[in-house]
Design a protein around this motif. Structure first.
Motif, mmCIF file in Angstrom:
data_model
loop_
_atom_site.group_PDB
_atom_site.id
_atom_site.type_symbol
_atom_site.label_atom_id
_atom_site.label_comp_id
_atom_site.label_asym_id
_atom_site.label_seq_id
_atom_site.Cartn_x
_atom_site.Cartn_y
_atom_site.Cartn_z
ATOM 1 N N THR A 1 -33.527 36.600 -60.414
ATOM 2 C CA THR A 1 -34.154 37.654 -61.506
ATOM 3 C C THR A 1 -32.999 37.627 -62.622
ATOM 4 O O THR A 1 -31.665 38.205 -62.215
ATOM 5 N N PRO A 2 -33.324 37.327 -63.705
ATOM 6 C CA PRO A 2 -32.055 37.330 -64.713
ATOM 7 C C PRO A 2 -31.917 39.055 -65.048
ATOM 8 O O PRO A 2 -32.813 39.657 -64.929
ATOM 9 N N PRO A 3 -30.709 39.499 -65.318
ATOM 10 C CA PRO A 3 -30.314 40.803 -65.684
ATOM 11 C C PRO A 3 -30.710 41.050 -67.175
ATOM 12 O O PRO A 3 -30.665 40.124 -67.884
ATOM 13 N N SER A 4 -31.029 42.016 -67.585
ATOM 14 C CA SER A 4 -31.056 42.529 -68.985
ATOM 15 C C SER A 4 -29.595 42.998 -69.492
ATOM 16 O O SER A 4 -28.900 43.393 -68.657
ATOM 17 N N ALA A 5 -29.661 43.075 -70.713
ATOM 18 C CA ALA A 5 -28.350 43.581 -71.084
ATOM 19 C C ALA A 5 -27.922 44.971 -70.647
ATOM 20 O O ALA A 5 -27.026 45.581 -70.251
ATOM 21 N N ALA A 6 -29.051 45.858 -70.651
ATOM 22 C CA ALA A 6 -29.190 47.179 -70.266
ATOM 23 C C ALA A 6 -28.546 47.283 -68.629
ATOM 24 O O ALA A 6 -27.700 48.095 -68.054
ATOM 25 N N ASP A 7 -29.106 46.184 -67.900
ATOM 26 C CA ASP A 7 -28.948 46.364 -66.660
ATOM 27 C C ASP A 7 -27.293 45.876 -66.477
ATOM 28 O O ASP A 7 -26.588 46.592 -65.654
ATOM 29 N N ILE A 8 -26.579 45.059 -67.235
ATOM 30 C CA ILE A 8 -25.183 44.589 -67.098
ATOM 31 C C ILE A 8 -24.300 45.801 -67.443
ATOM 32 O O ILE A 8 -23.347 46.198 -66.695
ATOM 33 N N ARG A 9 -24.902 46.697 -68.581
ATOM 34 C CA ARG A 9 -23.961 47.836 -68.993
ATOM 35 C C ARG A 9 -23.937 48.739 -67.802
ATOM 36 O O ARG A 9 -23.078 49.587 -67.779
ATOM 37 N N ALA A 10 -25.088 49.121 -67.193
ATOM 38 C CA ALA A 10 -25.306 50.086 -66.266
ATOM 39 C C ALA A 10 -24.521 49.593 -64.946
ATOM 40 O O ALA A 10 -23.712 50.537 -64.410
ATOM 41 N N TRP A 11 -24.564 48.199 -64.926
ATOM 42 C CA TRP A 11 -23.979 47.836 -63.492
ATOM 43 C C TRP A 11 -22.410 47.863 -63.603
ATOM 44 O O TRP A 11 -21.820 48.390 -62.767
ATOM 45 N N CYS A 12 -21.798 47.308 -64.824
ATOM 46 C CA CYS A 12 -20.452 47.407 -65.061
ATOM 47 C C CYS A 12 -20.026 48.880 -65.261
ATOM 48 O O CYS A 12 -18.819 49.304 -64.583
ATOM 49 N N ARG B 1 -32.579 51.400 -59.948
ATOM 50 C CA ARG B 1 -33.374 50.414 -59.740
ATOM 51 C C ARG B 1 -33.379 49.835 -58.214
ATOM 52 O O ARG B 1 -32.614 50.730 -57.454
ATOM 53 N N HIS B 2 -34.393 49.660 -57.949
ATOM 54 C CA HIS B 2 -34.649 49.316 -56.532
ATOM 55 C C HIS B 2 -33.635 48.344 -56.032
ATOM 56 O O HIS B 2 -33.239 47.313 -56.592
ATOM 57 N N PRO B 3 -32.895 48.387 -54.750
ATOM 58 C CA PRO B 3 -32.013 47.834 -54.292
ATOM 59 C C PRO B 3 -32.283 46.052 -54.261
ATOM 60 O O PRO B 3 -31.398 45.186 -54.390
ATOM 61 N N SER B 4 -33.481 45.774 -54.060
ATOM 62 C CA SER B 4 -34.088 44.304 -53.980
ATOM 63 C C SER B 4 -33.910 43.596 -55.286
ATOM 64 O O SER B 4 -33.726 42.612 -55.405
ATOM 65 N N LYS B 5 -33.999 44.508 -56.307
ATOM 66 C CA LYS B 5 -33.297 44.031 -57.879
ATOM 67 C C LYS B 5 -32.012 43.628 -57.753
ATOM 68 O O LYS B 5 -31.762 42.372 -58.351
ATOM 69 N N VAL B 6 -30.964 44.368 -57.340
ATOM 70 C CA VAL B 6 -29.822 43.932 -57.317
ATOM 71 C C VAL B 6 -29.640 42.713 -56.575
ATOM 72 O O VAL B 6 -28.801 41.753 -56.964
ATOM 73 N N SER B 7 -30.111 42.749 -55.473
ATOM 74 C CA SER B 7 -30.113 41.446 -54.609
ATOM 75 C C SER B 7 -30.645 40.130 -55.296
ATOM 76 O O SER B 7 -30.023 39.050 -55.357
ATOM 77 N N ARG B 8 -31.833 40.209 -56.170
ATOM 78 C CA ARG B 8 -32.460 39.140 -56.705
ATOM 79 C C ARG B 8 -31.465 38.845 -58.111
ATOM 80 O O ARG B 8 -31.349 37.622 -58.248
ATOM 81 N N ILE B 9 -30.961 39.659 -58.614
ATOM 82 C CA ILE B 9 -29.870 39.473 -59.692
ATOM 83 C C ILE B 9 -28.608 38.617 -59.177
ATOM 84 O O ILE B 9 -28.203 37.430 -59.760
#
Length: 279
Positions: free
Chosen positions: A45-56, A32-40
């Motif tokens: 910007t709300p994360p998706s479930a996929a974002d959360i799984r990848a993040w964790c 993901r673009h670093p700006s999306k991490v900041s927005r989340i």
């Protein structure tokens, strides 16, 4: 809803910081673009479930995935505007609650200023719903809505349902119609309180409080909490937040009086209605 989104973002930020990763590094690992991490993280910007799984996953916090995804689902479904629920009137919304009521075994209900719908008389419900419709500009289908609300009350009379209800004394004295109608409603409340499945507690107005009053809320088993505001309906399904409301309910319950003492408060409110009419 924005506050809940920001709280979710803060929790994700804490996970990233604890893992010792920068937003840029985490974004690269996630694709993901670093700006999306900041927005989340800032709740933009709300994360998706996929974002959360990848993040964790990249932060070594896979044990938190289920709880974080549950938080996401709670944020997504927690806020529904009243006008969306009542576009064609209130009958449909009243009927839509039936499956939830039928599957709930334990209702924990706190109301500071009104009699709960499950214990309302038709006249009280008709008056209350009519005023809600007028205030919010909802199409007037009050007779159909009242019939649907009365039909929901069958859960009080049948099945394996239990009702723990806490009212502020103000709810007994908050008039929304004639004294005669209110007296009928309070008399009905005394009758319902005698049911074996119902525990009715009333918090006296003059008590030395250990817990402040709160907006009304309903806890359905251990699954969800619902709160109605003047403009929306909030649904909370995150286990940690449900636990806070359960603690709040327990504390409010500890201040209430029950049995004969509760009936005395109701009777006093009925008697004062007669005194008001005589005056």
């Amino acid at each position: 809803m924005q506050q809940a989104r920001q709280a979710l973002g803060q929790r994700l930020r804490d996970i990233r910081v604890e893992a010792g990763l920068s937003a840029r590094t985490l974004g690269r690992l996630m694709g993901r673009h670093p700006s999306k991490v900041s927005r989340i993280e800032h709740g933009v910007t709300p994360p998706s479930a996929a974002d959360i799984r990848a993040w964790c996953g990249h932060c070594g916090a896979t044990d938190q995935v289920d709880d974080m995804v549950a938080s996401l689902r709670a944020v997504e479904g927690m806020y529904v505007e009243l006008r969306r629920l009542t576009r064609t009137g209130m009958r449909h919304h009243q009927k839509s609650r039936v499956p939830l009521y039928e599957r709930t075994r334990l209702f924990r209900i706190y109301e500071p200023g009104a009699i709960p719908g499950l214990f309302q008389t038709p006249n009280y419900a008709r008056t209350l719903l009519g005023r809600i419709m007028a205030f919010n500009g909802i199409p007037d289908d009050r007779e159909e809505a009242v019939a649907a609300r009365m039909d929901r009350q069958r859960v009080v009379h049948s099945g394996e349902h239990r009702f723990a209800v806490i009212l502020e004394e103000w709810a007994l004295r908050c008039r929304i119609g004639s004294a005669e109608m209110m007296a009928g409603q309070l008399g009905h409340l005394i009758n319902v309180a005698s049911f074996p499945s119902v525990s009715l507690g009333i918090i006296p107005a003059n008590i030395d409080r250990t817990m402040w009053s709160s907006p009304g809320f309903w806890i359905f088993d251990e699954d969800r909490v619902e709160i109605e505001t003047p403009s929306a309906e909030l649904t909370i399904t995150q286990p940690r937040e449900i636990a806070v409301y359960a603690r709040t309910f327990a504390e409010l319950s500890s201040m209430a009086v029950y049995g004969a003492a509760a009936r005395s408060l109701i009777t006093a409110a009925i008697n004062d209605l007669g005194a008001d009419e005589d005056g």
